[in-house]
Write a protein that holds these residues in place. Structure first.
Motif, PDB file in Angstrom:
ATOM      1  N   VAL A   1     -20.387  34.246  16.700  1.00  0.00           N
ATOM      2  CA  VAL A   1     -19.335  33.277  16.942  1.00  0.00           C
ATOM      3  C   VAL A   1     -18.057  33.884  16.390  1.00  0.00           C
TER       4      VAL A   1
ATOM      5  N   GLN B   1     -19.922  28.006  26.231  1.00  0.00           N
ATOM      6  CA  GLN B   1     -20.494  28.361  24.935  1.00  0.00           C
ATOM      7  C   GLN B   1     -20.811  27.130  24.111  1.00  0.00           C
TER       8      GLN B   1
ATOM      9  N   ALA C   1     -24.261  31.577  18.654  1.00  0.00           N
ATOM     10  CA  ALA C   1     -23.785  30.833  19.817  1.00  0.00           C
ATOM     11  C   ALA C   1     -24.632  31.161  21.028  1.00  0.00           C
TER      12      ALA C   1
ATOM     13  N   SER D   1     -21.612  26.522  20.196  1.00  0.00           N
ATOM     14  CA  SER D   1     -21.540  27.204  18.904  1.00  0.00           C
ATOM     15  C   SER D   1     -22.300  26.396  17.857  1.00  0.00           C
TER      16      SER D   1
ATOM     17  N   TYR E   1     -12.247  27.220  13.859  1.00  0.00           N
ATOM     18  CA  TYR E   1     -13.253  27.928  13.067  1.00  0.00           C
ATOM     19  C   TYR E   1     -12.781  28.145  11.636  1.00  0.00           C
TER      20      TYR E   1
END
Length: 233
Positions: free
Chosen positions: A80, A205, A175, A207, A161
C-alpha cells in the motif's frame, strides 16, 4: 441517511446480476430503457452505470452497448503506497483538488469491500491528483466514516495514509489491486485535461490495515500516457 438515487440504482442492478438475471457476457438493456424502468433521467441512470463500469461489474463496448463484464486475469501487485509518497519519491510535487466530499450510506459494493456492518456510514470523496500541477488521475475513495470522523477535511484529502499513520497510529498493511484498460469518458477527460476516448488505466483497490481490516475502497483512473504500473516479483 438515504443513499443518492444513482447508488440505489447501482445496488438494484448489482443485485439483479448476482441473482442471475443477467449472466457474464450478457448485454443489459439500453440506458433509455433502464431510465424509463427506474423512472429517472438518463443522466442519473448513466451515473449509476458508470459506477458499475468503474468497479468492473459492467463493461461498455463501443457501438454495441453495455455488458456484464467477463472475469479477467488478475496480476498481484504488492504493498500500500500513497500517491503522495510515490510522487515525492520521483522528485515531483503532489497536490490534489477535491471535487466532492460527503458522508453517506454505502453502496452494496462499498459495504462488501469494506466489510461494513448494517447502518455504517462512509466518507466518499472524489479527487483529481496532480504531479507538478499536471493532472495524473481521478480518484473516488470510500472509507468508513468512523475511521476518519475525528480528522479535518484537509487532513483526509491531503494524504489519508499519512493521517492514519501519524495521527491515528494505525499500521497499514497490504492491498488487493486490479488494473484494467479503458477509454476516458467526457467527464473524466475534462477533469484530466485529455480528449474523450484517450486511454485510461483503471485501478480498483481495497487497502487493509496490518490487522487485516479493510479501511479504503478506491477506484482510480490514471492518464495512460502519464502513469505506469510495474510489478516486483
Amino acid at each position: 441517511m438515504e443513499s443518492p438515487v444513482y447508488i440505489q440504482i447501482h445496488n438494484s442492478i448489482k443485485r439483479d446480476i448476482e441473482a442471475g438475471k443477467w449472466a457474464i457476457g450478457d448485454r443489459i438493456p439500453s440506458e433509455r430503457e433502464l431510465a424509463i424502468s427506474f423512472g429517472v433521467s438518463r443522466m442519473t441512470l448513466r451515473q449509476a452505470i458508470q459506477t458499475l463500469v468503474d468497479e468492473g461489474i459492467l463493461e461498455r463496448r463501443v457501438g454495441a452497448g453495455t455488458y456484464v463484464a467477463n472475469q479477467k486475469v488478475q496480476e498481484k501487485m504488492s504493498g500500500v503506497t500513497s500517491f503522495t509518497d510515490i510522487m515525492l519519491a520521483q522528485g515531483k510535487t503532489p497536490s490534489s483538488k477535491t471535487i466532492s466530499y460527503h458522508v453517506a450510506s454505502p453502496s452494496l459494493s462499498e459495504k462488501e469491500k469494506l466489510n461494513l456492518p448494517d447502518g455504517a456510514q462512509v466518507l466518499r470523496m472524489e479527487r483529481i491528483r496532480f504531479a507538478d500541477d499536471v493532472p495524473i488521475s481521478f480518484e473516488v475513495a470510500t472509507v468508513p466514516e468512523a475511521l476518519v470522523q475525528d480528522f479535518s477535511k484537509a487532513e483526509v484529502t491531503s494524504s489519508l495514509y499519512r493521517t492514519l499513520e501519524e495521527k491515528a497510529n494505525l499500521v497499514l498493511g497490504g492491498a488487493q489491486q486490479t488494473v484494467t484498460a479503458q477509454v476516458s469518458s467526457e467527464r473524466i477527460a475534462d477533469f484530466l485535461q485529455i480528449k474523450r476516448g484517450d486511454p485510461i488505466l483503471r485501478l480498483r483497490q481495497v487497502s487493509f490495515l496490518q490487522s487485516g481490516e479493510p479501511f479504503e475502497y478506491v477506484r482510480t483512473q490514471y492518464v495512460g500516457t502519464r502513469f505506469e504500473f510495474y510489478l516486483e516479483r
